[in-house]
Design a protein around this motif. Sequence first.
Motif, PDB file in Angstrom:
ATOM      1  N   ARG A  72      -6.189  -6.487 -11.894  1.00 48.08           N
ATOM      2  CA  ARG A  72      -7.660  -7.112 -11.197  1.00 48.08           C
ATOM      3  C   ARG A  72      -7.847  -7.893 -11.684  1.00 48.08           C
ATOM      4  O   ARG A  72      -8.650  -8.397 -12.421  1.00 48.08           O
ATOM      5  CB  ARG A  72      -8.764  -5.868 -11.483  1.00 48.08           C
ATOM      6  N   CYS A  91     -14.712  -6.150  -6.949  1.00 45.58           N
ATOM      7  CA  CYS A  91     -14.742  -5.869  -5.579  1.00 45.58           C
ATOM      8  C   CYS A  91     -16.655  -6.346  -5.358  1.00 45.58           C
ATOM      9  O   CYS A  91     -17.158  -7.479  -4.454  1.00 45.58           O
ATOM     10  CB  CYS A  91     -14.927  -4.470  -4.657  1.00 45.58           C
ATOM     11  N   LYS A 110     -10.346   1.286  -5.154  1.00 42.73           N
ATOM     12  CA  LYS A 110      -9.504   0.229  -5.549  1.00 42.73           C
ATOM     13  C   LYS A 110      -8.967  -0.191  -6.483  1.00 42.73           C
ATOM     14  O   LYS A 110      -9.627   0.759  -7.702  1.00 42.73           O
ATOM     15  CB  LYS A 110     -10.367  -1.667  -5.226  1.00 42.73           C
ATOM     16  N   GLU A 164      -4.539  -5.104  -8.173  1.00 48.55           N
ATOM     17  CA  GLU A 164      -4.320  -5.598  -6.591  1.00 48.55           C
ATOM     18  C   GLU A 164      -2.690  -6.040  -6.752  1.00 48.55           C
ATOM     19  O   GLU A 164      -2.027  -6.233  -7.329  1.00 48.55           O
ATOM     20  CB  GLU A 164      -5.040  -7.339  -7.525  1.00 48.55           C
ATOM     21  N   CYS A 224      -5.731  -6.974  -2.219  1.00 42.31           N
ATOM     22  CA  CYS A 224      -6.331  -5.704  -2.615  1.00 42.31           C
ATOM     23  C   CYS A 224      -5.571  -3.656  -2.485  1.00 42.31           C
ATOM     24  O   CYS A 224      -5.498  -4.177  -1.585  1.00 42.31           O
ATOM     25  CB  CYS A 224      -7.150  -5.006  -2.020  1.00 42.31           C
ATOM     26  N   PHE A 228      -5.622   0.095  -2.161  1.00 42.87           N
ATOM     27  CA  PHE A 228      -6.782   1.459  -1.737  1.00 42.87           C
ATOM     28  C   PHE A 228      -5.801   2.980  -2.159  1.00 42.87           C
ATOM     29  O   PHE A 228      -4.442   2.563  -1.923  1.00 42.87           O
ATOM     30  CB  PHE A 228      -7.613   0.611  -1.039  1.00 42.87           C
TER      31      PHE A 228
END
Length: 251
Positions: free
Chosen positions: A10, A14, A40, A43, A116, A118
């Motif tokens: 990451r 967010c 999330k 990445e 990103c 999810f």
Amino acid sequence: MNTAAASTARQFPCDKCPLQDVPHLQPHQTDEIAFLSSFKTGELVADTGTTVLVEGANSAHLFTVLSGWGFRYKMLEDGRRQVLNYILPGDLIGLQGSLMKEMSHSIEALSPMILCVFQRDKLPALFSNFPSLAYDITWIASREEQMLDEILLSVGRRTALERAAYLFAFLFQRAKSVGMVKGNTLVLPLRQQHVADTLGLSIVHTNKTLKKLASRGALRWLDRGCEVLDEKVLLDVSKWAGLPSTARPFI
């Protein structure tokens, strides 16, 4: 084929997402940001030419584009390709593979991308607890359908010159809405083969058509892409009214 794999790294939490500051994108509320932070999982960084999602795959993830360009496409058995649409920051991809259990198209990075990641299995919690975000996903899917309607109209009924002008006007306005246009010009990481595969034209016909737009001062081809110089010329040639100016949601 270089296929991307999801990562837990990451770089952009967010609550510090750079997309929150884009004027054309609707910012999230504090409780929505908290949920998206748990939704999330990391990445994904994809180099140019990386296949982010593959037709026929059952994706366990969906993605929001943070930066870079990509494109959706379908391929015939003999290698002929149809580019369906282009992907920019703020776009949600992989929803089809998450809900329908199988992707019916592939997605490739047109430039280096950051996405990103999810987790699909948290979608029910989003729909149950955050109806505003659920509405946003519905809006995004409807907007994608609307864009595909216009692209189908272009391929089916516009002349070669009109459809080429529409494509570049469309990409210019989409890029402008997310702050990618600098000084009223846009450098696109497109090759003429991408354009041909989008417009349904031969590479020879595409080349002749693009030369006509270049002669009007609308475009200039570079070594590794294309520079869009005059949005008004493209809109006039395509006879297209342009994208709505209202802000759009993102996840």
